[in-house]
Motif scaffolding. Sequence first.
Motif, PDB file in Angstrom:
ATOM      1  N   LEU A 128      47.358  40.277  39.231  1.00  6.42           N
ATOM      2  CA  LEU A 128      48.281  40.870  39.030  1.00  6.42           C
ATOM      3  C   LEU A 128      49.339  40.643  37.327  1.00  6.42           C
ATOM      4  O   LEU A 128      49.600  42.127  36.974  1.00  6.42           O
ATOM      5  CB  LEU A 128      50.221  39.497  39.030  1.00  6.42           C
ATOM      6  CG  LEU A 128      50.273  39.207  40.793  1.00  6.42           C
ATOM      7  CD1 LEU A 128      50.721  37.691  40.964  1.00  6.42           C
ATOM      8  CD2 LEU A 128      50.394  40.892  41.700  1.00  6.42           C
ATOM      9  N   LEU A 129      48.168  40.135  36.274  1.00  7.59           N
ATOM     10  CA  LEU A 129      48.206  40.760  35.807  1.00  7.59           C
ATOM     11  C   LEU A 129      47.748  41.418  34.771  1.00  7.59           C
ATOM     12  O   LEU A 129      48.537  42.422  33.893  1.00  7.59           O
ATOM     13  CB  LEU A 129      48.121  39.136  33.909  1.00  7.59           C
ATOM     14  CG  LEU A 129      48.828  38.290  34.437  1.00  7.59           C
ATOM     15  CD1 LEU A 129      48.448  36.831  33.179  1.00  7.59           C
ATOM     16  CD2 LEU A 129      50.470  38.400  33.390  1.00  7.59           C
ATOM     17  N   GLU A 155      47.216  44.205  37.196  1.00  6.48           N
ATOM     18  CA  GLU A 155      48.097  45.646  37.424  1.00  6.48           C
ATOM     19  C   GLU A 155      49.616  45.583  36.357  1.00  6.48           C
ATOM     20  O   GLU A 155      50.371  46.738  36.120  1.00  6.48           O
ATOM     21  CB  GLU A 155      48.246  45.314  38.628  1.00  6.48           C
ATOM     22  CG  GLU A 155      47.354  44.916  39.225  1.00  6.48           C
ATOM     23  CD  GLU A 155      47.670  44.364  40.993  1.00  6.48           C
ATOM     24  OE1 GLU A 155      48.923  44.158  41.411  1.00  6.48           O
ATOM     25  OE2 GLU A 155      46.599  44.527  41.627  1.00  6.48           O
ATOM     26  N   GLY A 156      49.440  44.892  35.584  1.00  5.43           N
ATOM     27  CA  GLY A 156      50.067  45.355  34.310  1.00  5.43           C
ATOM     28  C   GLY A 156      51.974  44.437  34.731  1.00  5.43           C
ATOM     29  O   GLY A 156      53.119  45.102  34.159  1.00  5.43           O
ATOM     30  N   HIS A 157      52.334  43.907  35.483  1.00  4.96           N
ATOM     31  CA  HIS A 157      52.922  42.982  36.257  1.00  4.96           C
ATOM     32  C   HIS A 157      53.898  42.353  35.164  1.00  4.96           C
ATOM     33  O   HIS A 157      52.565  41.667  34.127  1.00  4.96           O
ATOM     34  CB  HIS A 157      53.282  42.012  36.975  1.00  4.96           C
ATOM     35  CG  HIS A 157      52.850  42.900  38.909  1.00  4.96           C
ATOM     36  ND1 HIS A 157      53.825  43.032  39.381  1.00  4.96           N
ATOM     37  CD2 HIS A 157      51.358  43.288  39.009  1.00  4.96           C
ATOM     38  CE1 HIS A 157      53.303  44.102  40.106  1.00  4.96           C
ATOM     39  NE2 HIS A 157      51.896  44.138  40.221  1.00  4.96           N
ATOM     40  N   PRO A 158      54.831  42.096  34.516  1.00  7.81           N
ATOM     41  CA  PRO A 158      55.249  41.077  33.450  1.00  7.81           C
ATOM     42  C   PRO A 158      55.033  39.819  33.879  1.00  7.81           C
ATOM     43  O   PRO A 158      55.050  39.589  35.296  1.00  7.81           O
ATOM     44  CB  PRO A 158      56.842  41.303  34.303  1.00  7.81           C
ATOM     45  CG  PRO A 158      57.529  42.918  34.585  1.00  7.81           C
ATOM     46  CD  PRO A 158      56.246  42.755  35.259  1.00  7.81           C
ATOM     47  N   GLN A 213      58.093  37.258  35.944  1.00  3.53           N
ATOM     48  CA  GLN A 213      57.957  37.563  37.333  1.00  3.53           C
ATOM     49  C   GLN A 213      56.461  37.056  37.729  1.00  3.53           C
ATOM     50  O   GLN A 213      56.627  36.816  39.004  1.00  3.53           O
ATOM     51  CB  GLN A 213      57.909  39.740  37.696  1.00  3.53           C
ATOM     52  CG  GLN A 213      57.717  40.186  38.960  1.00  3.53           C
ATOM     53  CD  GLN A 213      57.833  41.652  38.615  1.00  3.53           C
ATOM     54  OE1 GLN A 213      57.840  42.333  37.991  1.00  3.53           O
ATOM     55  NE2 GLN A 213      56.706  42.039  40.224  1.00  3.53           N
ATOM     56  N   VAL A 214      55.311  37.444  37.215  1.00  2.06           N
ATOM     57  CA  VAL A 214      54.017  36.834  37.621  1.00  2.06           C
ATOM     58  C   VAL A 214      54.608  35.050  37.588  1.00  2.06           C
ATOM     59  O   VAL A 214      54.320  34.245  39.375  1.00  2.06           O
ATOM     60  CB  VAL A 214      52.710  37.290  36.712  1.00  2.06           C
ATOM     61  CG1 VAL A 214      51.766  36.308  37.723  1.00  2.06           C
ATOM     62  CG2 VAL A 214      52.473  38.545  36.981  1.00  2.06           C
ATOM     63  N   GLN A 261      56.523  35.075  40.946  1.00  2.00           N
ATOM     64  CA  GLN A 261      56.007  35.237  42.276  1.00  2.00           C
ATOM     65  C   GLN A 261      55.066  34.399  42.851  1.00  2.00           C
ATOM     66  O   GLN A 261      55.119  34.122  43.495  1.00  2.00           O
ATOM     67  CB  GLN A 261      55.254  36.901  42.579  1.00  2.00           C
ATOM     68  CG  GLN A 261      54.730  37.245  43.361  1.00  2.00           C
ATOM     69  CD  GLN A 261      54.582  38.672  43.601  1.00  2.00           C
ATOM     70  OE1 GLN A 261      54.240  39.446  42.683  1.00  2.00           O
ATOM     71  NE2 GLN A 261      52.920  39.098  44.248  1.00  2.00           N
ATOM     72  N   GLN A 309      57.787  29.438  33.621  1.00  2.00           N
ATOM     73  CA  GLN A 309      56.963  30.113  32.923  1.00  2.00           C
ATOM     74  C   GLN A 309      56.239  29.566  31.980  1.00  2.00           C
ATOM     75  O   GLN A 309      54.918  29.586  32.232  1.00  2.00           O
ATOM     76  CB  GLN A 309      57.724  31.468  32.349  1.00  2.00           C
ATOM     77  CG  GLN A 309      56.782  32.164  31.475  1.00  2.00           C
ATOM     78  CD  GLN A 309      57.409  33.776  30.702  1.00  2.00           C
ATOM     79  OE1 GLN A 309      58.481  33.918  31.240  1.00  2.00           O
ATOM     80  NE2 GLN A 309      56.893  33.967  29.535  1.00  2.00           N
ATOM     81  N   ARG A 323      46.067  39.676  29.306  1.00  2.74           N
ATOM     82  CA  ARG A 323      46.970  41.023  29.877  1.00  2.74           C
ATOM     83  C   ARG A 323      46.499  42.032  29.168  1.00  2.74           C
ATOM     84  O   ARG A 323      46.247  43.020  28.909  1.00  2.74           O
ATOM     85  CB  ARG A 323      48.521  40.602  30.175  1.00  2.74           C
ATOM     86  CG  ARG A 323      48.871  42.166  30.409  1.00  2.74           C
ATOM     87  CD  ARG A 323      50.609  41.818  30.883  1.00  2.74           C
ATOM     88  NE  ARG A 323      50.777  41.213  29.881  1.00  2.74           N
ATOM     89  CZ  ARG A 323      52.342  41.139  29.592  1.00  2.74           C
ATOM     90  NH1 ARG A 323      52.974  40.653  31.263  1.00  2.74           N
ATOM     91  NH2 ARG A 323      52.916  40.631  29.035  1.00  2.74           N
TER      92      ARG A 323
END
Length: 269
Positions: free
Chosen positions: A229-230, A232-235, A238-239, A242, A248, A267
């Motif tokens: 996910l990281l 792929e650029g997800h914040p 949010q990761v 999810q 965090q 990332r």
Amino acid sequence: MPRAHTAIWRDPALPQVESRRACHSRACYKPHSHPTFSIGAVDVGHSRFEGAGKGQERLGPGTLVMVPAHRVHACNPDPGQAWSYQMLHVDAGWLDALREEAGLAGYGSAEPARICREPGVYRQFTALNTLLFSQATPAEKQAALVAFLCDIDVRAYAPLTPAPSLAAPTLHRLLATIEAQGPSHLSLDALAQEADLGRYQLIRAFRAATGFTPHAYLLNARVNRGRQLLGEGHPLAQVAYQLGFADQSHFQRVFKAHVGVTPGQYRQG
């Protein structure tokens, strides 16, 4: 000269266990006993221990002592010296029930204190105590406690029989259950019930099948998914959400322990 300090860990969610870390201590203790099963570890310096049935013994760094409930003992630093140590106290009734569930009933309950100088056991104990003092979930801490306590009994007393085998359908069902849970909600009790095994026997069977305990398997799977996910650029926030982490910062600690860098560094890199 380093300053002496002590930290004590307790959690109402795990009332059966308490832990202490003492650094650069010069405190001395008269012979005494605890209503708990106690494990002490020498980190730095040397101490003189009484209670193992062999008179006084000098303990060096990396040594553990395992003291049954109500066993009179004393452990003090060399005269005029400071030492650093860890001390874990486990409710004796809870431990007796765990031993009975694991088929280890009666082991260690009426013996003198045991002294262990095996480096691997010291490392496992230190890892357990580090986990207890961390922000890991109570369920993860309890699973690690169950595994460590039963492992040391098996090592000391019981010939190690092969781990129970998990039939393929049972293993696949357990993996699906684990991967559907967030790290904060995975229950060792529920998994053991689903597999129709005791908690320790489940840990042994699952370790034999996957190389992981159930909680370690879940965290490893979550970290691998987090890397994807990281990438792929997800914040980051949010990761973490999810993947089911409580916050965090917990995700960051777990990720760095597995990958060697923080999620942000991963990332960017």
